[in-house]
Write a protein that holds these residues in place. Structure first.
Motif, PDB file in Angstrom:
ATOM      1  N   ARG A 236      95.462 -23.383 -68.147  1.00 34.51           N
ATOM      2  CA  ARG A 236      96.518 -22.369 -68.281  1.00 34.51           C
ATOM      3  C   ARG A 236      96.252 -21.413 -69.447  1.00 34.51           C
ATOM      4  N   ASN A 237      95.737 -21.937 -70.542  1.00 29.42           N
ATOM      5  CA  ASN A 237      95.418 -21.052 -71.673  1.00 29.42           C
ATOM      6  C   ASN A 237      94.421 -19.967 -71.258  1.00 29.42           C
ATOM      7  N   ALA A 238      93.423 -20.363 -70.475  1.00 29.86           N
ATOM      8  CA  ALA A 238      92.408 -19.397 -70.045  1.00 29.86           C
ATOM      9  C   ALA A 238      92.987 -18.382 -69.075  1.00 29.86           C
ATOM     10  N   LEU A 239      93.842 -18.826 -68.163  1.00 27.98           N
ATOM     11  CA  LEU A 239      94.481 -17.900 -67.222  1.00 27.98           C
ATOM     12  C   LEU A 239      95.299 -16.859 -67.977  1.00 27.98           C
ATOM     13  N   ARG A 240      96.062 -17.315 -68.982  1.00 26.74           N
ATOM     14  CA  ARG A 240      96.884 -16.374 -69.759  1.00 26.74           C
ATOM     15  C   ARG A 240      96.021 -15.406 -70.550  1.00 26.74           C
ATOM     16  N   MET A 241      94.976 -15.936 -71.167  1.00 22.15           N
ATOM     17  CA  MET A 241      94.102 -15.086 -71.966  1.00 22.15           C
ATOM     18  C   MET A 241      93.481 -13.961 -71.133  1.00 22.15           C
ATOM     19  N   HIS A 242      93.229 -14.258 -69.859  1.00 27.91           N
ATOM     20  CA  HIS A 242      92.647 -13.246 -68.978  1.00 27.91           C
ATOM     21  C   HIS A 242      93.704 -12.570 -68.106  1.00 27.91           C
ATOM     22  N   SER A 243      94.989 -12.732 -68.477  1.00 27.25           N
ATOM     23  CA  SER A 243      96.097 -12.072 -67.779  1.00 27.25           C
ATOM     24  C   SER A 243      96.091 -12.332 -66.278  1.00 27.25           C
ATOM     25  N   LEU A 244      95.784 -13.564 -65.904  1.00 28.22           N
ATOM     26  CA  LEU A 244      95.773 -13.928 -64.484  1.00 28.22           C
ATOM     27  C   LEU A 244      97.067 -14.652 -64.135  1.00 28.22           C
ATOM     28  N   ASP A 245      97.606 -14.340 -62.954  1.00 31.03           N
ATOM     29  CA  ASP A 245      98.879 -14.904 -62.506  1.00 31.03           C
ATOM     30  C   ASP A 245      98.611 -16.227 -61.797  1.00 31.03           C
ATOM     31  N   GLU A 246      99.062 -17.312 -62.404  1.00 36.16           N
ATOM     32  CA  GLU A 246      98.749 -18.608 -61.796  1.00 36.16           C
ATOM     33  C   GLU A 246      99.458 -18.815 -60.454  1.00 36.16           C
ATOM     34  N   GLY A 247     100.507 -18.041 -60.212  1.00 37.18           N
ATOM     35  CA  GLY A 247     101.181 -18.114 -58.921  1.00 37.18           C
ATOM     36  C   GLY A 247     100.320 -17.594 -57.776  1.00 37.18           C
ATOM     37  N   LYS A 248      99.285 -16.840 -58.115  1.00 40.44           N
ATOM     38  CA  LYS A 248      98.419 -16.273 -57.066  1.00 40.44           C
ATOM     39  C   LYS A 248      97.125 -17.046 -56.867  1.00 40.44           C
ATOM     40  N   LEU A 249      97.004 -18.186 -57.530  1.00 38.72           N
ATOM     41  CA  LEU A 249      95.796 -19.004 -57.332  1.00 38.72           C
ATOM     42  C   LEU A 249      95.780 -19.590 -55.921  1.00 38.72           C
ATOM     43  N   PRO A 250      94.599 -19.815 -55.362  1.00 43.24           N
ATOM     44  CA  PRO A 250      94.521 -20.504 -54.074  1.00 43.24           C
ATOM     45  C   PRO A 250      95.192 -21.874 -54.173  1.00 43.24           C
ATOM     46  N   PRO A 251      95.717 -22.370 -53.056  1.00 42.43           N
ATOM     47  CA  PRO A 251      96.528 -23.597 -53.078  1.00 42.43           C
ATOM     48  C   PRO A 251      95.738 -24.849 -53.478  1.00 42.43           C
ATOM     49  N   TYR A 252      94.439 -24.820 -53.362  1.00 42.09           N
ATOM     50  CA  TYR A 252      93.636 -26.011 -53.679  1.00 42.09           C
ATOM     51  C   TYR A 252      93.259 -26.058 -55.158  1.00 42.09           C
ATOM     52  N   ILE A 253      93.808 -25.152 -55.958  1.00 45.34           N
ATOM     53  CA  ILE A 253      93.531 -25.182 -57.403  1.00 45.34           C
ATOM     54  C   ILE A 253      94.784 -25.618 -58.155  1.00 45.34           C
ATOM     55  N   THR A 254      94.617 -26.611 -59.016  1.00 45.31           N
ATOM     56  CA  THR A 254      95.713 -27.131 -59.831  1.00 45.31           C
ATOM     57  C   THR A 254      95.615 -26.523 -61.221  1.00 45.31           C
ATOM     58  N   VAL A 255      96.752 -26.182 -61.813  1.00 50.55           N
ATOM     59  CA  VAL A 255      96.741 -25.678 -63.184  1.00 50.55           C
ATOM     60  C   VAL A 255      97.021 -26.831 -64.143  1.00 50.55           C
ATOM     61  N   VAL A 256      96.193 -26.931 -65.199  1.00 46.63           N
ATOM     62  CA  VAL A 256      96.436 -27.933 -66.244  1.00 46.63           C
ATOM     63  C   VAL A 256      96.794 -27.188 -67.527  1.00 46.63           C
ATOM     64  N   PRO A 257      97.667 -27.773 -68.361  1.00 50.55           N
ATOM     65  CA  PRO A 257      98.117 -27.051 -69.560  1.00 50.55           C
ATOM     66  C   PRO A 257      96.967 -26.641 -70.477  1.00 50.55           C
ATOM     67  N   ALA A 258      95.986 -27.537 -70.652  1.00 50.06           N
ATOM     68  CA  ALA A 258      94.858 -27.224 -71.535  1.00 50.06           C
ATOM     69  C   ALA A 258      93.608 -27.913 -70.986  1.00 50.06           C
TER      70      ALA A 258
END
Lengths: 116, 116, 116
Positions: free
Chosen positions: A76-98
């Motif tokens: 999640r830190n990396a997604l935020r740093m690159h301004s990526l919306d985690e809601g738009k990730l493909p369904p087979y990808i899980t977000v972890v806090p760090a």
């Protein structure tokens, strides 16, 4: 036989083809039923997962591997740093806090670490 | 004292000098009798082992280290991908069916992982 | 809860910002009291620690992290190879005889390995 547990770490988007090839060869060699594989993507590696630089060909490969039980985790830190919306990730990808916490916990749980 | 067990992973041919220097320094520090070292080469790292891009100077170093008990393993998938004939590898190099499986098994057996 | 133990390996000076960011995010996520973190610098990574190429901004970050209990270790072989005077290192950096030995021993002691 115990499953061979492997965590792949990727933090550079150019390494995705190599990571996915390594996993494919590993599954073919050891057998999909005998392995537990997780990929943790942090740093710039998350750029291939969604947004302008998302790579459709790689994502087709990821989806195929996810169908064989491979777990894909994005930091999640990396997604935020690159301004990526985690809601738009493909369904087979899980977000972890760090991503680092995830890698440390998996190694503590007996996963081998590989950085392709 | 238990031996310190270390697996070195290399998948980039430019990293060979660094890997071999790391091993040499490690042996000098810990003592050759106190370590167990294996190098697993996959990806483009196999290009230095045989064929057109084989590197004689590096191979002299490898042969010297093999004489001290260091194990050198090359991934068969990588050899095939680069059209290298495994029958022409130097005698101190062992071929493993899949580099990733070898790395995972060694870590499961207590080897530390290092990616120079 | 047992502490999450992580060893970060860096051998390339350009990776310092990434390593320090990874550590900061890890501490923020897991909590400083719940982690044990050591950074082992060998190869060219020691160039950022002292001498002409020492990086003041990075060192400010390192000092801040050292104040939170992060251990910074530099490989003596690498310092010598780059003609750096270990007597001039900042006080929060410890010199170890050989970086590889340190990494192997820490992994044998239950530390996860991460190469950012």
């Amino acid at each position: 036989m115990n499953k061979l547990k492997v965590l792949f770490h990727i933090n550079d988007p150019e390494r995705w083809p190599r990571v996915l090839l390594n996993i494919t060869n590993f599954i073919n060699d050891a057998g999909p039923a005998n392995v537990a594989v997780e990929v943790v993507a942090n740093g710039g590696a998350v750029l291939a997962l969604t947004g302008e630089r998302a790579d459709q060909k790689l994502q087709g490969e990821m989806e195929r591997l996810a169908g064989q039980g491979i777990v894909f985790s994005a930091c999640r830190n990396a997604l935020r740093m690159h301004s990526l919306d985690e809601g738009k990730l493909p369904p087979y990808i899980t977000v972890v806090p760090a991503g680092i916490t995830e890698i440390a916990q998996k190694q503590a749980g007996g996963f081998a670490y590989i950085k392709p």
